[in-house]
Design a protein around this motif. Structure first.
Motif, PDB file in Angstrom:
ATOM      1  N   GLN A  89       0.812  -1.247  -0.018  1.00 52.37           N
ATOM      2  CA  GLN A  89      -0.093   0.103  -0.008  1.00 52.37           C
ATOM      3  C   GLN A  89       0.628   1.260   0.042  1.00 52.37           C
ATOM      4  O   GLN A  89       1.909   1.464   0.576  1.00 52.37           O
ATOM      5  CB  GLN A  89      -1.049   0.030   1.283  1.00 52.37           C
ATOM      6  CG  GLN A  89      -1.594   1.315   1.437  1.00 52.37           C
ATOM      7  CD  GLN A  89      -2.845   1.513   2.345  1.00 52.37           C
ATOM      8  OE1 GLN A  89      -4.034   1.003   2.128  1.00 52.37           O
ATOM      9  NE2 GLN A  89      -2.442   1.686   3.683  1.00 52.37           N
ATOM     10  N   LEU A  90       0.497   2.250  -0.712  1.00 52.45           N
ATOM     11  CA  LEU A  90       0.726   3.770  -0.672  1.00 52.45           C
ATOM     12  C   LEU A  90      -0.291   4.499  -0.055  1.00 52.45           C
ATOM     13  O   LEU A  90      -1.492   4.524  -0.225  1.00 52.45           O
ATOM     14  CB  LEU A  90       1.143   4.064  -2.038  1.00 52.45           C
ATOM     15  CG  LEU A  90       2.533   3.662  -2.648  1.00 52.45           C
ATOM     16  CD1 LEU A  90       2.527   4.064  -4.069  1.00 52.45           C
ATOM     17  CD2 LEU A  90       3.621   4.303  -1.772  1.00 52.45           C
ATOM     18  N   TYR A  91       0.170   5.331   0.967  1.00 59.29           N
ATOM     19  CA  TYR A  91      -1.044   6.175   1.595  1.00 59.29           C
ATOM     20  C   TYR A  91      -0.255   7.751   1.605  1.00 59.29           C
ATOM     21  O   TYR A  91       0.698   7.817   1.852  1.00 59.29           O
ATOM     22  CB  TYR A  91      -0.936   5.865   3.327  1.00 59.29           C
ATOM     23  CG  TYR A  91      -1.819   6.806   3.936  1.00 59.29           C
ATOM     24  CD1 TYR A  91      -3.349   6.409   4.180  1.00 59.29           C
ATOM     25  CD2 TYR A  91      -1.206   7.889   4.512  1.00 59.29           C
ATOM     26  CE1 TYR A  91      -4.158   7.342   4.720  1.00 59.29           C
ATOM     27  CE2 TYR A  91      -2.152   8.699   5.413  1.00 59.29           C
ATOM     28  CZ  TYR A  91      -3.490   8.261   5.521  1.00 59.29           C
ATOM     29  OH  TYR A  91      -4.237   9.255   6.286  1.00 59.29           O
ATOM     30  N   PHE A  92      -1.127   8.220   0.527  1.00 59.58           N
ATOM     31  CA  PHE A  92      -0.608   9.905   0.384  1.00 59.58           C
ATOM     32  C   PHE A  92      -1.471  10.991   1.522  1.00 59.58           C
ATOM     33  O   PHE A  92      -2.712  10.554   1.504  1.00 59.58           O
ATOM     34  CB  PHE A  92      -1.219  10.139  -0.924  1.00 59.58           C
ATOM     35  CG  PHE A  92      -0.551   9.375  -2.171  1.00 59.58           C
ATOM     36  CD1 PHE A  92       0.863   9.473  -2.344  1.00 59.58           C
ATOM     37  CD2 PHE A  92      -0.957   8.329  -2.639  1.00 59.58           C
ATOM     38  CE1 PHE A  92       1.368   8.695  -3.342  1.00 59.58           C
ATOM     39  CE2 PHE A  92      -0.457   7.391  -3.462  1.00 59.58           C
ATOM     40  CZ  PHE A  92       0.623   7.607  -3.804  1.00 59.58           C
ATOM     41  N   GLN A  93      -0.432  11.755   1.953  1.00 58.23           N
ATOM     42  CA  GLN A  93      -1.244  12.728   2.830  1.00 58.23           C
ATOM     43  C   GLN A  93      -1.222  14.196   2.239  1.00 58.23           C
ATOM     44  O   GLN A  93      -0.624  14.430   1.123  1.00 58.23           O
ATOM     45  CB  GLN A  93      -0.214  12.757   4.007  1.00 58.23           C
ATOM     46  CG  GLN A  93      -0.397  11.519   4.984  1.00 58.23           C
ATOM     47  CD  GLN A  93       0.100  11.674   6.338  1.00 58.23           C
ATOM     48  OE1 GLN A  93      -0.488  11.209   7.326  1.00 58.23           O
ATOM     49  NE2 GLN A  93       1.204  12.607   6.611  1.00 58.23           N
ATOM     50  N   PRO A  94      -2.059  14.825   2.641  1.00 57.88           N
ATOM     51  CA  PRO A  94      -2.099  16.429   2.131  1.00 57.88           C
ATOM     52  C   PRO A  94      -1.012  16.937   1.879  1.00 57.88           C
ATOM     53  O   PRO A  94      -0.912  18.022   0.894  1.00 57.88           O
ATOM     54  CB  PRO A  94      -3.258  16.968   3.055  1.00 57.88           C
ATOM     55  CG  PRO A  94      -3.875  15.919   3.527  1.00 57.88           C
ATOM     56  CD  PRO A  94      -3.225  14.751   3.715  1.00 57.88           C
ATOM     57  N   LEU A  96       7.838   7.409   4.199  1.00 54.69           N
ATOM     58  CA  LEU A  96       8.480   6.771   3.274  1.00 54.69           C
ATOM     59  C   LEU A  96       9.160   7.696   2.199  1.00 54.69           C
ATOM     60  O   LEU A  96       9.948   7.472   1.416  1.00 54.69           O
ATOM     61  CB  LEU A  96       7.413   5.764   2.453  1.00 54.69           C
ATOM     62  CG  LEU A  96       6.635   4.841   3.265  1.00 54.69           C
ATOM     63  CD1 LEU A  96       5.757   4.027   2.430  1.00 54.69           C
ATOM     64  CD2 LEU A  96       7.765   3.977   4.123  1.00 54.69           C
ATOM     65  N   GLY A  97       8.805   8.930   2.242  1.00 56.49           N
ATOM     66  CA  GLY A  97       9.158   9.943   1.472  1.00 56.49           C
ATOM     67  C   GLY A  97       8.033  10.971   1.165  1.00 56.49           C
ATOM     68  O   GLY A  97       7.147  11.053   1.738  1.00 56.49           O
ATOM     69  N   ASN A  98       8.525  11.967   0.428  1.00 54.37           N
ATOM     70  CA  ASN A  98       7.591  13.257  -0.019  1.00 54.37           C
ATOM     71  C   ASN A  98       7.628  13.547  -1.504  1.00 54.37           C
ATOM     72  O   ASN A  98       8.626  13.444  -2.090  1.00 54.37           O
ATOM     73  CB  ASN A  98       7.754  14.375   0.727  1.00 54.37           C
ATOM     74  CG  ASN A  98       6.767  15.444   0.753  1.00 54.37           C
ATOM     75  OD1 ASN A  98       6.540  16.134  -0.254  1.00 54.37           O
ATOM     76  ND2 ASN A  98       6.132  15.499   1.879  1.00 54.37           N
ATOM     77  N   VAL A  99       6.261  13.712  -2.169  1.00 53.83           N
ATOM     78  CA  VAL A  99       6.225  13.746  -3.407  1.00 53.83           C
ATOM     79  C   VAL A  99       7.058  14.983  -4.092  1.00 53.83           C
ATOM     80  O   VAL A  99       7.255  15.116  -5.018  1.00 53.83           O
ATOM     81  CB  VAL A  99       4.692  13.659  -3.996  1.00 53.83           C
ATOM     82  CG1 VAL A  99       4.523  12.165  -3.699  1.00 53.83           C
ATOM     83  CG2 VAL A  99       3.970  14.751  -3.452  1.00 53.83           C
ATOM     84  N   GLU A 130      -4.287   4.773  -0.769  1.00 57.27           N
ATOM     85  CA  GLU A 130      -5.300   5.687  -0.129  1.00 57.27           C
ATOM     86  C   GLU A 130      -4.696   7.198  -0.532  1.00 57.27           C
ATOM     87  O   GLU A 130      -3.915   7.616  -0.003  1.00 57.27           O
ATOM     88  CB  GLU A 130      -5.314   5.388   1.315  1.00 57.27           C
ATOM     89  CG  GLU A 130      -6.447   6.335   1.986  1.00 57.27           C
ATOM     90  CD  GLU A 130      -6.735   5.951   3.327  1.00 57.27           C
ATOM     91  OE1 GLU A 130      -7.312   6.951   4.057  1.00 57.27           O
ATOM     92  OE2 GLU A 130      -6.753   4.763   3.729  1.00 57.27           O
ATOM     93  N   PHE A 131      -5.807   7.755  -1.195  1.00 54.77           N
ATOM     94  CA  PHE A 131      -5.333   9.167  -1.411  1.00 54.77           C
ATOM     95  C   PHE A 131      -6.042  10.243  -0.693  1.00 54.77           C
ATOM     96  O   PHE A 131      -7.217  10.167  -0.534  1.00 54.77           O
ATOM     97  CB  PHE A 131      -5.760   9.338  -2.942  1.00 54.77           C
ATOM     98  CG  PHE A 131      -5.252   8.567  -3.887  1.00 54.77           C
ATOM     99  CD1 PHE A 131      -4.057   8.799  -4.532  1.00 54.77           C
ATOM    100  CD2 PHE A 131      -6.013   7.391  -4.329  1.00 54.77           C
ATOM    101  CE1 PHE A 131      -3.241   8.018  -5.578  1.00 54.77           C
ATOM    102  CE2 PHE A 131      -5.181   6.612  -5.493  1.00 54.77           C
ATOM    103  CZ  PHE A 131      -3.936   6.716  -5.853  1.00 54.77           C
ATOM    104  N   ASN A 132      -5.294  10.947   0.072  1.00 55.86           N
ATOM    105  CA  ASN A 132      -5.582  12.060   0.961  1.00 55.86           C
ATOM    106  C   ASN A 132      -4.808  13.316   0.427  1.00 55.86           C
ATOM    107  O   ASN A 132      -3.872  13.691   0.993  1.00 55.86           O
ATOM    108  CB  ASN A 132      -5.181  11.747   2.350  1.00 55.86           C
ATOM    109  CG  ASN A 132      -5.769  10.517   2.940  1.00 55.86           C
ATOM    110  OD1 ASN A 132      -7.143  10.478   3.366  1.00 55.86           O
ATOM    111  ND2 ASN A 132      -5.174   9.452   2.904  1.00 55.86           N
TER     112      ASN A 132
END
Length: 519
Positions: A36-41, A56-59, A130-132
């Motif tokens: 899973q990848l979980y993206f935060q705002p 895990l990192g930051n886009v 999960e896209f946040n």
């Protein structure tokens, strides 16, 4: 008085026992970082929504492939394969120890991990996302904060808007990952208010039309743009609703309209029935709404809607688990008194009722020793501010003051003392001089009130930079429109390293207008 070691019972599958066998997947305490990848705002990428301490990192700084294949992700996978929860997973470790693994958060990922083998190539692509991607939201729910709600950020906290880290490069990278997903969940914020989500949905329609799409929505949005995307991407829904009466619902979900929300729920249900997707209810069971829990489940049962219950641990005043033991047992007694009437009427959600009563019973039993720093329940599940209550030794408040004093333009270091439920227990008289008479009202309330008073005094918060952080101390500089503040937050530890309180030390480093005497 001597502290007592943990007395609560441990379930048979608790502790370090292995998860159920999942296909050929090698053992892991939790498969989330492998699937899973979980993206935060804010652009941060995590393994799941419960691990806040291991990024895990930051886009904004890395490409998506770098993040998924990177050292941070691999270190978390390796640790969990050895039943090591130390990389941000202590909360789940405590949950497994107290409640058993079968109903734990890690168990939710088991069913999705059957494709994993010892070959690293088996985890080249995540299966879940999960896209946040945004905190855009029209509500100010009492259990939420400005990192997840733009309304709270602007109105309650007075902070500047979050940056928008999800740019064209991210969506180009994401297009390569989407065809491999079996499930994509969208939350927020309110997903139907975020332009970033519409970009992902358009991509899914093009490159991954069979991916299951689930939207966690507050059900306040229904308009032409929503209708159009629903016709392009079949969606299931989880309605975030925390009350079944107008009074309770609107008290928890501030700025929502009870009648409008429940009318939209029926619109989404009609759509799901037409296109063959699913609906569910997400419920934050809290101090403020537990008295309606039985009626909530009965309402959902009558409509054939399954209910998912979220355990609320923060903020402390909303958390049933963090109630004083006597109050926790009163909650349990009230629910158990309803059991003979409620249980026979439930079918679809009978297990939800039984599970939550069992969970609260475990809390009530373990709650007798939540002040024991050697217990899993006390040492891992409960924090003071962001600090674990158990640590290695006493704090050094004198050194922290000495560091701040030269930075204070007026030579004053102000202070707030914070208890285990993030409630203010004491403040210095100088804080009233700085922030006005309202500062007296901070005592007994949430520490979040400090942010509101600060913005009322100094204007909108423009930046918050952490200069140093460890297990016992956080140093930060906070820039407002008319002032720069230096803050040091300390875990107030005794000689044995146990902290029941934290302290915020505050110095005004720069001020470009007089502070009003009264507001």
């Amino acid at each position: 008085m001597a502290r007592v070691r943990i007395l609560g019972r441990r379930r048979r599958d608790a502790g370090g026992s292995p998860p159920p066998t999942v296909g050929s997947a090698p053992h892991s305490a939790c498969y989330a970082p492998s699937i899973q990848l979980y993206f935060q705002p804010d652009g941060d990428v995590r393994a799941c929504c419960h691990n806040f301490n291991h990024s895990l990192g930051n886009v904004a700084e890395q490409r998506l492939r770098e993040i998924w294949d990177g050292a941070a992700a691999e270190s978390l996978r390796t640790a969990l394969a050895a039943d090591d929860y130390s990389l941000g997973c202590r909360g789940c470790e405590a949950q497994v120890a107290i409640e058993g693994r079968a109903t734990s958060i890690p168990a939710r990922f088991d069913v999705h991990a059957g494709h994993l083998t010892d070959d690293p190539a088996s985890r080249r692509w995540p299966r879940l996302a999960e896209f946040n991607l945004s905190n855009a939201c029209n509500l100010q729910c009492i259990q939420c904060n400005g990192d997840l709600s733009s309304s709270i950020r602007a109105k309650r906290e007075g902070r500047a808007p979050l940056p928008k880290p999800y740019g064209d490069q991210f969506f180009e990278d994401l297009a390569e990952f989407l065809p491999h997903l079996t499930r994509a969940q969208f939350a927020g914020g309110e997903p139907f208010m975020a332009p970033e989500n519409y970009r992902v949905w358009e991509l899914l329609a093009e490159v991954a039309p069979t991916c299951e799409v689930v939207v966690v929505t507050n059900a306040t949005q229904w308009n032409r743009r929503v209708e159009d995307i629903l016709e392009r991407v079949p969606m299931s829904f989880a309605f975030s609703i925390d009350g079944i009466t107008k009074e309770t619902y609107e008290a928890v979900r501030v700025d929502a309209d009870f009648e409008e929300t429940f009318a939209n729920v029926e619109r989404y249900r009609d759509y799901a029935a037409r296109v063959g997707t699913q609906v569910a209810m997400n419920h934050c069971l809290m101090v403020q709404n537990h008295h309606e829990f039985a009626d909530y489940l009965l309402w959902a049962d009558q409509r054939g809607i399954p209910v998912n219950v979220s355990v609320v641990r923060q903020p402390g005043h909303c958390s049933i688990a963090r109630l004083p033991v006597a109050e926790l047992r009163e909650v349990l007694a009230r629910l158990e008194a309803q059991d003979p009437v409620v249980r026979p009427q439930l079918t679809l959600n009978a297990h939800v009722w039984e599970r939550e009563l069992a969970r609260i019973r475990d809390w009530a039993e373990a709650g007798a020793v939540v002040d024991d720093p050697t217990s899993e329940f006390g040492g891992a599940a409960y924090n003071v501010m962001s600090f674990r209550r158990s640590g290695s030794g006493p704090h050094d408040e004198q050194a922290a003051r000495a560091d701040l004093l030269p930075l204070a333009h007026d030579g004053v270091v102000h202070e707030l003392t914070i208890g285990p439920d993030d409630r203010v227990s004491a403040s210095s008289p100088s804080l009233v001089v700085l922030l006005g008479d309202e500062a007296d009202q901070l005592v007994g309330g949430s520490v979040q009130g400090l942010q509101g008073l600060s913005t009322a005094t100094f204007g909108t918060m423009l930046d918050h930079e952490v200069l140093h952080q460890d297990d016992d101390r956080i140093d930060a500089v906070v820039t407002y429109r008319h002032a720069v503040l230096r803050l040091t937050t300390l875990a107030l530890r005794n000689e044995q390293g146990w902290a029941d309180e934290a302290k915020i030390l505050l110095a005004v480093q720069q001020l470009d207008r007089p502070v009003p005497a009264q507001r």
